[in-house]
Write a protein that holds these residues in place. Structure first.
Motif, PDB file in Angstrom:
ATOM      1  N   LEU A  86      81.480 -16.219  31.827  1.00 48.30           N
ATOM      2  CA  LEU A  86      80.090 -15.486  31.656  1.00 48.30           C
ATOM      3  C   LEU A  86      79.515 -15.392  33.208  1.00 48.30           C
ATOM      4  O   LEU A  86      78.619 -14.722  33.092  1.00 48.30           O
ATOM      5  N   LYS A  87      79.834 -16.540  33.570  1.00 46.80           N
ATOM      6  CA  LYS A  87      78.877 -16.790  35.204  1.00 46.80           C
ATOM      7  C   LYS A  87      79.371 -16.089  36.309  1.00 46.80           C
ATOM      8  O   LYS A  87      78.768 -14.705  36.446  1.00 46.80           O
ATOM      9  N   GLU A  88      81.179 -15.229  35.964  1.00 48.70           N
ATOM     10  CA  GLU A  88      80.677 -13.756  36.827  1.00 48.70           C
ATOM     11  C   GLU A  88      80.149 -13.091  36.490  1.00 48.70           C
ATOM     12  O   GLU A  88      80.268 -12.094  37.943  1.00 48.70           O
ATOM     13  N   PHE A  89      79.853 -13.145  35.024  1.00 47.74           N
ATOM     14  CA  PHE A  89      79.165 -11.754  34.935  1.00 47.74           C
ATOM     15  C   PHE A  89      77.694 -11.305  35.063  1.00 47.74           C
ATOM     16  O   PHE A  89      76.912 -10.746  34.927  1.00 47.74           O
ATOM     17  N   GLY A  90      76.992 -13.281  35.876  1.00 47.24           N
ATOM     18  CA  GLY A  90      75.360 -12.825  35.654  1.00 47.24           C
ATOM     19  C   GLY A  90      74.790 -13.313  34.454  1.00 47.24           C
ATOM     20  O   GLY A  90      73.827 -13.224  33.940  1.00 47.24           O
ATOM     21  N   ILE A  91      75.995 -14.572  33.264  1.00 51.37           N
ATOM     22  CA  ILE A  91      75.421 -14.409  32.096  1.00 51.37           C
ATOM     23  C   ILE A  91      74.622 -15.573  31.542  1.00 51.37           C
ATOM     24  O   ILE A  91      76.367 -16.638  32.089  1.00 51.37           O
ATOM     25  N   SER A  92      74.163 -15.321  31.674  1.00 52.61           N
ATOM     26  CA  SER A  92      73.633 -17.559  30.897  1.00 52.61           C
ATOM     27  C   SER A  92      73.829 -17.922  30.015  1.00 52.61           C
ATOM     28  O   SER A  92      74.228 -17.275  28.730  1.00 52.61           O
ATOM     29  N   CYS A  93      74.467 -19.017  29.535  1.00 50.29           N
ATOM     30  CA  CYS A  93      74.695 -19.160  27.836  1.00 50.29           C
ATOM     31  C   CYS A  93      74.277 -20.710  27.583  1.00 50.29           C
ATOM     32  O   CYS A  93      74.168 -21.652  28.288  1.00 50.29           O
ATOM     33  N   GLU A  94      74.177 -20.921  26.302  1.00 50.17           N
ATOM     34  CA  GLU A  94      73.124 -22.431  26.130  1.00 50.17           C
ATOM     35  C   GLU A  94      73.672 -22.499  25.230  1.00 50.17           C
ATOM     36  O   GLU A  94      74.153 -22.207  23.482  1.00 50.17           O
ATOM     37  N   LEU A  95      74.277 -24.323  24.175  1.00 46.98           N
ATOM     38  CA  LEU A  95      74.825 -24.124  23.325  1.00 46.98           C
ATOM     39  C   LEU A  95      74.122 -25.399  22.698  1.00 46.98           C
ATOM     40  O   LEU A  95      73.601 -26.508  23.186  1.00 46.98           O
ATOM     41  N   ASN A  96      73.637 -25.079  21.364  1.00 43.27           N
ATOM     42  CA  ASN A  96      72.041 -26.062  20.682  1.00 43.27           C
ATOM     43  C   ASN A  96      73.386 -26.470  19.329  1.00 43.27           C
ATOM     44  O   ASN A  96      73.536 -25.930  18.725  1.00 43.27           O
ATOM     45  N   LEU A  97      73.318 -27.974  19.631  1.00 47.60           N
ATOM     46  CA  LEU A  97      73.972 -28.725  19.100  1.00 47.60           C
ATOM     47  C   LEU A  97      73.094 -29.223  17.907  1.00 47.60           C
ATOM     48  O   LEU A  97      73.493 -29.291  16.674  1.00 47.60           O
ATOM     49  N   VAL A  98      72.155 -28.851  17.905  1.00 50.88           N
ATOM     50  CA  VAL A  98      70.597 -29.701  17.499  1.00 50.88           C
ATOM     51  C   VAL A  98      70.766 -28.333  15.715  1.00 50.88           C
ATOM     52  O   VAL A  98      70.553 -28.964  14.726  1.00 50.88           O
ATOM     53  N   GLU A  99      70.167 -27.364  16.566  1.00 52.36           N
ATOM     54  CA  GLU A  99      70.101 -26.489  15.685  1.00 52.36           C
ATOM     55  C   GLU A  99      71.537 -25.637  15.079  1.00 52.36           C
ATOM     56  O   GLU A  99      71.469 -24.544  14.113  1.00 52.36           O
ATOM     57  N   GLY A 100      72.569 -25.916  15.992  1.00 53.24           N
ATOM     58  CA  GLY A 100      73.699 -25.661  15.671  1.00 53.24           C
ATOM     59  C   GLY A 100      74.534 -23.681  15.970  1.00 53.24           C
ATOM     60  O   GLY A 100      74.675 -22.533  14.702  1.00 53.24           O
ATOM     61  N   SER A 101      73.598 -23.124  16.785  1.00 56.76           N
ATOM     62  CA  SER A 101      74.060 -21.816  17.397  1.00 56.76           C
ATOM     63  C   SER A 101      73.891 -22.124  19.321  1.00 56.76           C
ATOM     64  O   SER A 101      74.354 -22.948  20.412  1.00 56.76           O
ATOM     65  N   MET A 102      74.510 -21.326  19.118  1.00 55.01           N
ATOM     66  CA  MET A 102      74.875 -19.620  20.775  1.00 55.01           C
ATOM     67  C   MET A 102      73.907 -19.272  21.350  1.00 55.01           C
ATOM     68  O   MET A 102      73.696 -17.926  19.889  1.00 55.01           O
ATOM     69  N   THR A 103      73.124 -19.390  22.366  1.00 51.38           N
ATOM     70  CA  THR A 103      72.472 -18.458  22.365  1.00 51.38           C
ATOM     71  C   THR A 103      73.144 -17.554  24.368  1.00 51.38           C
ATOM     72  O   THR A 103      73.740 -18.317  25.618  1.00 51.38           O
ATOM     73  N   VAL A 104      73.337 -16.708  24.678  1.00 47.50           N
ATOM     74  CA  VAL A 104      73.464 -15.356  25.913  1.00 47.50           C
ATOM     75  C   VAL A 104      72.627 -14.595  26.411  1.00 47.50           C
ATOM     76  O   VAL A 104      71.342 -14.077  25.773  1.00 47.50           O
ATOM     77  N   SER A 105      71.857 -15.469  27.130  1.00 49.13           N
ATOM     78  CA  SER A 105      71.025 -13.659  28.234  1.00 49.13           C
ATOM     79  C   SER A 105      71.572 -13.693  29.620  1.00 49.13           C
ATOM     80  O   SER A 105      71.811 -14.044  30.532  1.00 49.13           O
ATOM     81  N   THR A 106      70.752 -12.253  29.589  1.00 50.65           N
ATOM     82  CA  THR A 106      70.623 -11.804  30.882  1.00 50.65           C
ATOM     83  C   THR A 106      69.970 -12.533  32.602  1.00 50.65           C
ATOM     84  O   THR A 106      68.728 -13.763  31.670  1.00 50.65           O
ATOM     85  N   THR A 107      69.939 -11.737  33.732  1.00 48.47           N
ATOM     86  CA  THR A 107      70.046 -12.776  34.642  1.00 48.47           C
ATOM     87  C   THR A 107      69.285 -12.239  35.580  1.00 48.47           C
ATOM     88  O   THR A 107      69.637 -11.161  35.510  1.00 48.47           O
ATOM     89  N   ARG A 108      68.936 -12.648  36.921  1.00 50.60           N
ATOM     90  CA  ARG A 108      68.680 -11.751  38.253  1.00 50.60           C
ATOM     91  C   ARG A 108      69.844 -11.462  38.175  1.00 50.60           C
ATOM     92  O   ARG A 108      69.377 -10.321  39.318  1.00 50.60           O
ATOM     93  N   LYS A 109      70.719 -11.720  38.328  1.00 52.03           N
ATOM     94  CA  LYS A 109      72.546 -11.777  38.754  1.00 52.03           C
ATOM     95  C   LYS A 109      72.747 -10.879  37.835  1.00 52.03           C
ATOM     96  O   LYS A 109      74.062 -10.313  38.728  1.00 52.03           O
ATOM     97  N   THR A 110      72.600 -10.336  36.943  1.00 55.28           N
ATOM     98  CA  THR A 110      73.287  -9.535  36.409  1.00 55.28           C
ATOM     99  C   THR A 110      72.961  -7.946  36.183  1.00 55.28           C
ATOM    100  O   THR A 110      72.595  -7.573  37.422  1.00 55.28           O
ATOM    101  N   ARG A 111      74.224  -7.195  36.323  1.00 50.21           N
ATOM    102  CA  ARG A 111      74.109  -5.978  37.283  1.00 50.21           C
ATOM    103  C   ARG A 111      74.955  -5.337  36.483  1.00 50.21           C
ATOM    104  O   ARG A 111      74.273  -4.019  35.925  1.00 50.21           O
ATOM    105  N   ASP A 112      75.564  -5.636  35.503  1.00 47.01           N
ATOM    106  CA  ASP A 112      76.135  -4.378  34.021  1.00 47.01           C
ATOM    107  C   ASP A 112      74.715  -4.325  33.522  1.00 47.01           C
ATOM    108  O   ASP A 112      75.078  -6.022  32.343  1.00 47.01           O
TER     109      ASP A 112
END
Length: 389
Positions: A86-112
């Motif tokens: 995901l880093k190649e496309f400028g997307i940040s991701c987060e794995l939350n083991l406490v809540e049991g969730s995965m999150t993806v979000s755009t950054t300043r480097k995201t173009r597409d």
């Protein structure tokens, strides 16, 4: 006359206004040289070029999804691989083991701008037990995904499990055949079916899965139809014709189910069943009720002693059974059989001797004159031998 001419001219003017005027072609409406170019593929999805969006995204977009507990360990191990993809496309991701969730979000480097939707599909596939190496392929522009919910299509749990097994097939053979014919990756997990491939293939997979779970058509029949279509597509003469006449038509057969044996209903009676006798009633019948406490206890003790004696005798019998010798097999007397066979042999030999003796006796009684005359006749019948000159 002047007035009538004026009215006529006015009516004709109105009719002229009602006629639609041809649109004026501007400089942008002129035909372009690439409009009729056969080399241009208009359905081709071109790869995104970052130069098309140099500024980047104005707002932050994010998606999150929950995952089951049994996927926690695998996601923890595969997360560095997902993060780097995901880093190649400028997307940040987060794995939350406490809540049991995965999150993806755009950054300043995201173009597409569409890559965030692809990242959302990625975390959805990961939560539905798709391997990380396969799920990352969804980031390609030509790859699409579809998650089909099959849990609410069948109410009965046993039927649901049976139909889902029909979709998978023995040793996953049905699923592999569908993957080859549709060109899609298919994974059946729990109450969902995750598929990845082209739009055309995903449409076919969804139809086959829903037909199977709703018991409209078995996947094997759909596989046969797909194979026929693949063969017909090779023939260019049938490209503009209807293929329905070539495709097989399967009729649904209702298999007779075993009828559940219902209990025979007893005839209705308005009167309740007779009340079973109580303990006191039974004592009254036997006369035990009127005995004194001392006699009652003595009777109970005697019954207990009898039961004990019976049990000890039974245990003793079981212990002694181990020392009882097994019954020896009775040997058959072979001597009598031998004697009988000897007698039969002797009888046969005596018969033979009697026959031989009878023959000899008949030979002795033969008349000498008759024998000599018979022998002379036989000699005269014989031809004389010719001597060679």
């Amino acid at each position: 006359m002047g007035m009538s001419d004026a009215v006529m001219n006015q009516d004709s003017g109105d009719d002229i206004d009602k006629i639609p005027k041809p649109k004026h072609k501007g400089k942008h409406d002129k035909p372009k040289p690439w409009d009729e170019d056969p080399n241009i593929d208009r359905w081709k999805i071109e790869k995104f070029d970052p130069s098309w969006n140099e500024v980047g995204m104005l707002e932050v977009s994010s998606f999150s999804t929950l995952f089951p507990v049994y996927r926690e360990k695998y996601l923890q191990e595969a997360w560095p691989l997902i993060k780097s993809a995901l880093k190649e496309f400028g997307i940040s991701c987060e794995l939350n083991l406490v809540e049991g969730s995965m999150t993806v979000s755009t950054t300043r480097k995201t173009r597409d701008p569409y890559i965030i939707v692809k990242a959302r599909d990625l975390i959805k596939l990961l939560s539905r037990s798709v391997p990380a190496s396969q799920a990352i392929k969804i980031l390609d522009d030509e790859m699409q995904c579809d998650i089909i919910k099959i849990g609410n299509l069948v109410r009965n749990k046993e039927r649901f499990v049976k139909r889902r097994q029909n979709l998978v097939g023995p040793n996953s053979s049905t699923l592999k055949a569908l993957e080859i014919l549709t060109g899609c990756y298919i994974l059946v997990q729990g109450n969902t079916v995750a598929s990845m491939g082209s739009f055309k293939g995903l449409k076919q997979v969804r139809r086959i899965v829903e037909d199977c779970m709703q018991n409209k058509m078995h996947p094997v029949y759909n596989i046969k139809i797909l194979m026929m279509r693949k063969e017909l597509a090779k023939d260019p003469t049938l490209a503009s014709e209807n293929w329905d006449r070539f495709l097989p038509k399967f009729k649904k057969k209702n298999v007779k189910q075993k009828k559940v044996k219902s209990k025979e209903k007893k005839p209705y009676t308005p009167f309740p069943p007779p009340q079973p006798p109580s303990k006191i009633d039974m004592q009254l019948e036997t006369g035990e009720y009127f005995l004194s406490d001392k006699k009652k206890s003595a009777k109970k003790w005697q019954e207990k002693q009898d039961k004990q004696a019976e049990k000890t005798a039974d245990n003793k019998r079981k212990r002694e059974a181990a020392f009882v010798p097994p019954e020896e097999p009775i040997k058959q007397d072979t001597k009598s059989q031998d004697v009988a066979s000897d007698v039969a042999a002797m009888a046969m030999s005596l018969k033979k001797k009697a026959k031989e003796f009878g023959k000899r006796k008949s030979e002795e009684n033969v008349n000498a004159e008759a024998y000599i005359s018979g022998s002379s006749e036989q000699a005269s019948r014989k031809k004389p031998k010719r001597h060679r000159s």
